[in-house]
Design an enzyme around this catalytic site. Structure first.
Site, PDB file in Angstrom:
ATOM      1  N   ASP A   1       0.817  -1.223   0.000  1.00 23.58           N
ATOM      2  CA  ASP A   1       0.000   0.000   0.000  1.00 23.58           C
ATOM      3  C   ASP A   1       0.849   1.272   0.000  1.00 23.58           C
ATOM      4  O   ASP A   1       0.354   2.338  -0.304  1.00 23.58           O
ATOM      5  CB  ASP A   1      -0.902   0.036   1.245  1.00 23.58           C
ATOM      6  CG  ASP A   1      -1.975  -1.043   1.228  1.00 23.58           C
ATOM      7  OD1 ASP A   1      -2.015  -1.815   0.266  1.00 23.58           O
ATOM      8  OD2 ASP A   1      -2.774  -1.101   2.189  1.00 23.58           O
TER       9      ASP A   1
ATOM     10  N   GLY B   1      -5.478  -1.036  -0.971  1.00 24.29           N
ATOM     11  CA  GLY B   1      -5.252   0.307  -0.441  1.00 24.29           C
ATOM     12  C   GLY B   1      -6.249   0.544   0.671  1.00 24.29           C
ATOM     13  O   GLY B   1      -7.351   1.033   0.441  1.00 24.29           O
TER      14      GLY B   1
ATOM     15  N   HIS C   1      -5.614 -10.337  -4.327  1.00 29.14           N
ATOM     16  CA  HIS C   1      -4.272 -10.803  -3.977  1.00 29.14           C
ATOM     17  C   HIS C   1      -3.351 -10.994  -5.180  1.00 29.14           C
ATOM     18  O   HIS C   1      -2.157 -11.228  -4.983  1.00 29.14           O
ATOM     19  CB  HIS C   1      -4.372 -12.084  -3.151  1.00 29.14           C
ATOM     20  CG  HIS C   1      -5.004 -11.836  -1.817  1.00 29.14           C
ATOM     21  ND1 HIS C   1      -6.355 -11.895  -1.628  1.00 29.14           N
ATOM     22  CD2 HIS C   1      -4.463 -11.462  -0.639  1.00 29.14           C
ATOM     23  CE1 HIS C   1      -6.626 -11.595  -0.370  1.00 29.14           C
ATOM     24  NE2 HIS C   1      -5.501 -11.324   0.253  1.00 29.14           N
TER      25      HIS C   1
HETATM   26  O1  F6P Z   1      -1.923  -4.129   4.181  1.00 29.75           O
HETATM   27  C1  F6P Z   1      -1.713  -4.591   2.915  1.00 29.75           C
HETATM   28  C2  F6P Z   1      -2.978  -5.193   2.352  1.00 29.75           C
HETATM   29  O2  F6P Z   1      -2.633  -5.686   1.094  1.00 29.75           O
HETATM   30  C3  F6P Z   1      -4.161  -4.220   2.291  1.00 29.75           C
HETATM   31  O3  F6P Z   1      -4.188  -3.433   1.151  1.00 29.75           O
HETATM   32  C4  F6P Z   1      -5.336  -5.156   2.382  1.00 29.75           C
HETATM   33  O4  F6P Z   1      -6.447  -4.528   2.980  1.00 29.75           O
HETATM   34  C5  F6P Z   1      -4.834  -6.244   3.255  1.00 29.75           C
HETATM   35  O5  F6P Z   1      -3.425  -6.279   3.126  1.00 29.75           O
HETATM   36  C6  F6P Z   1      -5.423  -7.602   2.907  1.00 29.75           C
HETATM   37  O6  F6P Z   1      -4.909  -8.530   3.787  1.00 29.75           O
HETATM   38  P1  F6P Z   1      -5.302 -10.076   3.844  1.00 29.75           P
HETATM   39  O7  F6P Z   1      -4.604 -10.725   2.716  1.00 29.75           O
HETATM   40  O8  F6P Z   1      -4.784 -10.544   5.147  1.00 29.75           O
HETATM   41  O9  F6P Z   1      -6.776 -10.148   3.729  1.00 29.75           O
END
Ligand code: F6P
Length: 342
Positions: free
Chosen positions: A128, A171, A272
């Site tokens: 981010d 983000g 992802h």
């Molecule tokens: O903090 C980085 C990030 O990629 C954010 O943009 C997003 O909200 C979060 O991680 C998602 O995390 P997870 O993969 O644990 O759901």
């Protein structure tokens, strides 16, 4: 000296390059030994680690993910969590210090553990790009590259069908990925957490694009809120740090746009995909330099410090100061991009 490395929080392209940079310089220059905690703080709390030597980091800088695994574990929770238990585990295993590679949550935990007497240095990690103390964090450039390619691909299919495409990117609190990929891909509107807008304004941009005979492309950060919303859209529960898991604002916007403009509108959630795969050359270099500097911080005994990029140089800042402030998109940067919306 024996040093434990951990990667915690959401993964990020470049984590392995940090590990490689730290181990190679540590072994070659400082004659240090390394272990890697598996699964981030989870491995620290459970005393679960693997040896890391030159051989185990060979060819790692181009490899995505993290060879050590990651989790969103809170090291203060659980029977074996907390500073005293962790220090006991380190003493029992002859581990002198730790390098914690992570984002806001991980570094906050590292800062609290350092305050309690543990010997930790931090390396900032976030696609981010939301940590104020560093000009850029590794992983961001890769995420922007992936999002830009997605915009390029969406544009061709959007033009074929005369559709409006909404691309949702990551983000949570800041809109850097949306801003940079949106500018790079020539998006017709960029919606970020820092700047709320009405659906009417968004539809005005969409209609003006359609009136020019183009297919509107919108990039939206997961943390964006319409002016009628009190908080970012979330329907996936909470993470280990009790933060709502975001995602879904694109799916919410597309039908609203279609309903108001009559233009068929579709949403794509990049999710992802932005965190996976090989890091860009820029991210590999930044991550390697941060890893190499982190080992110098350990050797200097600068506990509670974090390595950061300032201009062209890697510097040390205090974790305590680094985690307080978010690196938000300045209004002037947004207004600059907004001149080309619609
Ligand atoms: O903090 C980085 C990030 O990629 C954010 O943009 C997003 O909200 C979060 O991680 C998602 O995390 P997870 O993969 O644990 O759901």
């Amino acid at each position: 000296m024996k040093i434990g490395i951990l990667t915690s929080g959401g993964d990020c392209p470049g984590l392995n390059a940090v590990i490689r940079g730290a181990v190679l310089k540590g072994v070659r220059v400082h004659d240090a030994q390394f272990v890697g905690f598996t699964g981030g703080w989870k491995g620290v709390v459970e005393g679960d680690f693997v040896p890391l030597d030159r051989h185990s980091v060979r060819g790692l800088s181009r490899q995505g993910g993290t060879i050590l695994g990651s989790s969103r574990t809170n090291p203060f929770e659980g029977e074996r969590g907390g500073p005293e238990n962790i220090q006991k585990m380190l003493d029992e295993n002859g581990i002198d210090a730790m390098i914690a590679i992570g984002g806001e949550g991980t570094l906050t935990a590292a800062g609290r553990l350092t305050d309690a007497g543990l010997k930790i240095v931090g390396v900032p990690k976030t696609i981010d790009n939301d940590i104020e103390a560093t000009d850029y964090s590794f992983g961001f450039d890769t995420a922007v590259q992936i999002a830009t390619e997605a915009i390029d691909r969406l544009r061709t299919t959007a033009e074929s069908h005369g559709r409006c495409m909404v691309l949702e990117v990551m983000g949570r609190n800041v809109g850097w990925i949306a801003l940079h990929s949106g500018m790079a891909g020539g998006a017709h509107a960029i919606l970020i957490p820092e700047e709320s807008h009405s659906i009417e304004q968004i539809c005005e941009w969409v209609l003006s694009v359609r009136d020019r005979g183009r297919a509107p492309t919108i990039v939206v950060s997961e943390g964006f809120t319409l002016d009628t919303m009190n908080e970012a859209h979330s329907h996936l529960g909470f993470d280990a740090f009790n933060r709502p898991r975001l995602g879904g604002i694109g799916d919410r916007l597309a039908p609203l746009i279609e309903e108001r403009t009559g233009i068929e509108s579709r949403s794509t959630v990049l999710g992802h995909l932005q965190r996976g795969g090989v890091p860009t050359a820029y991210d590999r270099v930044l991550a390697t330099r941060l890893g190499m500097s982190a080992i110098d911080s350990v050797m200097a005994g600068d506990w509670g410090s974090m390595v950061a990029l300032r201009g062209r140089n890697i510097v040390r800042v205090s974790i305590a100061n680094a985690v307080g402030e978010l690196n938000r998109v300045p209004q002037a940067r947004y207004e600059e991009a907004a001149l080309l919306f619609g």
